[in-house]
Every structure is written in structure tokens, then in C-alpha cells.
Scaffold this active site. Structure first.
Site, mmCIF file in Angstrom:
data_model
loop_
_atom_site.group_PDB
_atom_site.id
_atom_site.type_symbol
_atom_site.label_atom_id
_atom_site.label_comp_id
_atom_site.label_asym_id
_atom_site.label_seq_id
_atom_site.Cartn_x
_atom_site.Cartn_y
_atom_site.Cartn_z
ATOM 1 N N LYS A 10 0.811 -1.229 0.000
ATOM 2 C CA LYS A 10 0.000 0.000 0.000
ATOM 3 C C LYS A 10 0.844 1.278 0.000
ATOM 4 O O LYS A 10 2.060 1.232 0.207
ATOM 5 C CB LYS A 10 -0.938 -0.047 1.220
ATOM 6 N N TYR A 50 -12.634 -2.112 -3.734
ATOM 7 C CA TYR A 50 -13.142 -2.210 -2.358
ATOM 8 C C TYR A 50 -14.670 -2.140 -2.290
ATOM 9 O O TYR A 50 -15.223 -1.826 -1.229
ATOM 10 C CB TYR A 50 -12.522 -1.116 -1.491
ATOM 11 N N PHE A 58 -15.696 3.762 6.926
ATOM 12 C CA PHE A 58 -14.330 4.144 6.546
ATOM 13 C C PHE A 58 -14.071 4.066 5.042
ATOM 14 O O PHE A 58 -12.953 4.281 4.595
ATOM 15 C CB PHE A 58 -13.309 3.291 7.305
ATOM 16 N N ARG A 86 -2.098 -14.487 4.696
ATOM 17 C CA ARG A 86 -2.821 -13.820 5.786
ATOM 18 C C ARG A 86 -2.052 -13.937 7.100
ATOM 19 O O ARG A 86 -2.018 -13.006 7.897
ATOM 20 C CB ARG A 86 -4.241 -14.361 5.900
ATOM 21 N N THR A 92 -5.423 -7.267 10.744
ATOM 22 C CA THR A 92 -5.712 -6.009 10.037
ATOM 23 C C THR A 92 -5.217 -4.799 10.823
ATOM 24 O O THR A 92 -4.602 -3.894 10.273
ATOM 25 C CB THR A 92 -7.237 -5.866 9.819
ATOM 26 N N ARG A 103 2.505 -6.514 9.289
ATOM 27 C CA ARG A 103 1.794 -5.391 9.899
ATOM 28 C C ARG A 103 2.361 -5.029 11.269
ATOM 29 O O ARG A 103 2.447 -3.851 11.631
ATOM 30 C CB ARG A 103 0.302 -5.681 9.953
ATOM 31 N N ASN A 113 -2.087 0.105 6.720
ATOM 32 C CA ASN A 113 -1.616 -1.164 7.281
ATOM 33 C C ASN A 113 -0.741 -1.960 6.294
ATOM 34 O O ASN A 113 -0.643 -3.179 6.382
ATOM 35 C CB ASN A 113 -2.788 -1.990 7.836
ATOM 36 N N HIS A 116 -2.370 -5.556 1.584
ATOM 37 C CA HIS A 116 -3.666 -6.224 1.439
ATOM 38 C C HIS A 116 -3.406 -7.634 0.922
ATOM 39 O O HIS A 116 -2.504 -7.836 0.113
ATOM 40 C CB HIS A 116 -4.539 -5.490 0.414
ATOM 41 N N GLU A 127 -9.671 -10.777 -7.641
ATOM 42 C CA GLU A 127 -8.734 -9.669 -7.422
ATOM 43 C C GLU A 127 -7.554 -9.749 -8.392
ATOM 44 O O GLU A 127 -7.097 -8.729 -8.902
ATOM 45 C CB GLU A 127 -8.264 -9.668 -5.963
HETATM 46 P P1 CMP Z 1 -7.592 -4.529 3.482
HETATM 47 O O1 CMP Z 1 -7.176 -5.936 3.699
HETATM 48 O O2 CMP Z 1 -6.953 -3.803 2.361
HETATM 49 O O3 CMP Z 1 -9.171 -4.496 3.295
HETATM 50 C C1 CMP Z 1 -9.989 -3.448 3.718
HETATM 51 C C2 CMP Z 1 -9.203 -2.365 4.407
HETATM 52 O O4 CMP Z 1 -9.983 -1.446 5.126
HETATM 53 C C3 CMP Z 1 -8.308 -2.990 5.450
HETATM 54 O O5 CMP Z 1 -7.265 -3.678 4.814
HETATM 55 C C4 CMP Z 1 -7.910 -1.766 6.269
HETATM 56 O O6 CMP Z 1 -6.788 -1.104 5.750
HETATM 57 C C5 CMP Z 1 -9.150 -0.891 6.110
HETATM 58 N N1 CMP Z 1 -9.887 -0.836 7.358
HETATM 59 C C6 CMP Z 1 -10.469 -1.854 7.998
HETATM 60 N N2 CMP Z 1 -11.067 -1.404 9.112
HETATM 61 C C7 CMP Z 1 -10.853 -0.083 9.155
HETATM 62 C C8 CMP Z 1 -11.208 0.939 10.057
HETATM 63 N N3 CMP Z 1 -11.930 0.675 11.155
HETATM 64 N N4 CMP Z 1 -10.813 2.182 9.774
HETATM 65 C C9 CMP Z 1 -10.096 2.451 8.662
HETATM 66 N N5 CMP Z 1 -9.710 1.528 7.770
HETATM 67 C C10 CMP Z 1 -10.085 0.271 8.022
#
Ligand code: CMP
Length: 139
Positions: A10, A50, A58, A86, A92, A103, A113, A116, A127
Site C-alpha cells: 500500500k 473495495y 471508513f 494472511r 488487520t 503489519r 496497514n 492487502h 482480485e
Molecule cells: P484490506 O485488507 O486492504 O481491506 C480493507 C481495508 O480497510 C483494510 O485492509 C484496512 O486497511 C481498512 N480498514 C479496515 N477497518 C478499518 C477501520 N476501522 N478504519 C479504517 N480503515 C479500516
């Protein structure tokens, strides 16, 4: 079984110039990069990617973050690649991620983070197709 999963390094990682550190953790886990490119996502592309999260509070911020700079999209291959990646990514929210995970070691926040990874076999296929043509994947 031998699987493929989809990965994004990212914008927080490209901004900090640490894509190599991320890649080094990925490769150390035994996963192999079979496709990779650096791109600037468009807003439409990020919203489409997404789309499952579009009702979440969010969503807007997530899309803005994902287009805030370049990303590196990848296809990773290996035994049980989806679950394996994962594990390698960690939770996450980096605050909940285990030591040694991408992470825990590198992420800035739940939004920034660092990586993905696909969550299941069907989404991995979708994807990968969203960003790569077949000929770009070289196993
Ligand atoms: P990702 O695996 O890319 O898939 C969805 C993304 O949403 C996740 O990683 C986070 O980066 C983001 N995400 C999930 N929960 C939150 C949250 N509470 N606030 C902001 N971003 C979030």
C-alpha cells in the site's frame, strides 16, 4: 494445494521506501512473486476494488488512502498461499498483529496497514483478474 493470492503493497509503504522490506518478509515465508507491478490506482479502480466495503463508515477514507500514492500489486504463489499470506501479513489492525508479521513490524495504523491480501479462493481469483492479464503472470 498450490495456490495463488493477490497482494497490494500500500501507499504507506511506497511513501516510506520500504517495499523491499515487505518483499523480504514475503519471500522469507516461502511465497513466490509470480507477477508484480507498480501502479497509481485511479479513484474508480479503488472504489471498484473495495466495493464490498462501500457501506462501511471508513470507505471514503480507505479509497482516498489507496490513491494517495503508488502501490505495488502482486500475485503470490505457494502452498496454501491465501491462508499463508494472511498469516504473514498479521491482523488487520497492527496493534493486534503477532510479532514478525508485516503489519506488526511495519504498519502505521489500521488504515495505513502496509499490505492487502485476498481472504478466500474466489476473491483471490477476482482480485488477480482485476489487475493482471494472464500473460503478465509467470510462475
Ligand atoms: P484490506 O485488507 O486492504 O481491506 C480493507 C481495508 O480497510 C483494510 O485492509 C484496512 O486497511 C481498512 N480498514 C479496515 N477497518 C478499518 C477501520 N476501522 N478504519 C479504517 N480503515 C479500516
Amino acid at each position: 494445494a498450490l495456490e495463488r493470492t493477490f497482494s497490494i503493497i500500500k501507499p504507506d509503504a511506497t511513501r516510506r521506501n520500504i517495499t523491499g522490506k515487505v518483499l523480504s518478509i514475503i519471500e522469507a515465508s516461502g511465497l513466490r512473486v509470480v507477477a508484480q507491478k507498480r501502479i497509481q490506482m485511479t479513484k474508480e479502480q479503488a472504489q471498484g476494488f473495495y466495493a464490498v466495503h462501500k457501506e462501511r463508515p471508513f470507505f471514503g477514507e480507505l479509497v482516498d488512502f489507496m490513491i494517495s500514492g503508488p502501490v505495488v500489486v502482486q500475485v503470490l504463489e505457494g502452498e496454501d498461499a491465501i491462508a499463508k499470506y494472511r498469516e504473514v501479513m498479521g491482523a488487520t489492525n497492527p496493534a493486534n498483529a503477532a510479532p514478525g508479521t508485516i503489519r506488526k513490524e511495519l504498519a502505521e495504523s489500521i488504515e495505513a496497514n502496509t499490505v492487502h491480501g485476498s481472504d478466500a479462493s474466489e476473491t483471490a481469483k477476482e482480485e488477480i483478474k482485476y489487475f493482471f492479464q494472464d500473460h503478465e503472470i509467470v510462475g
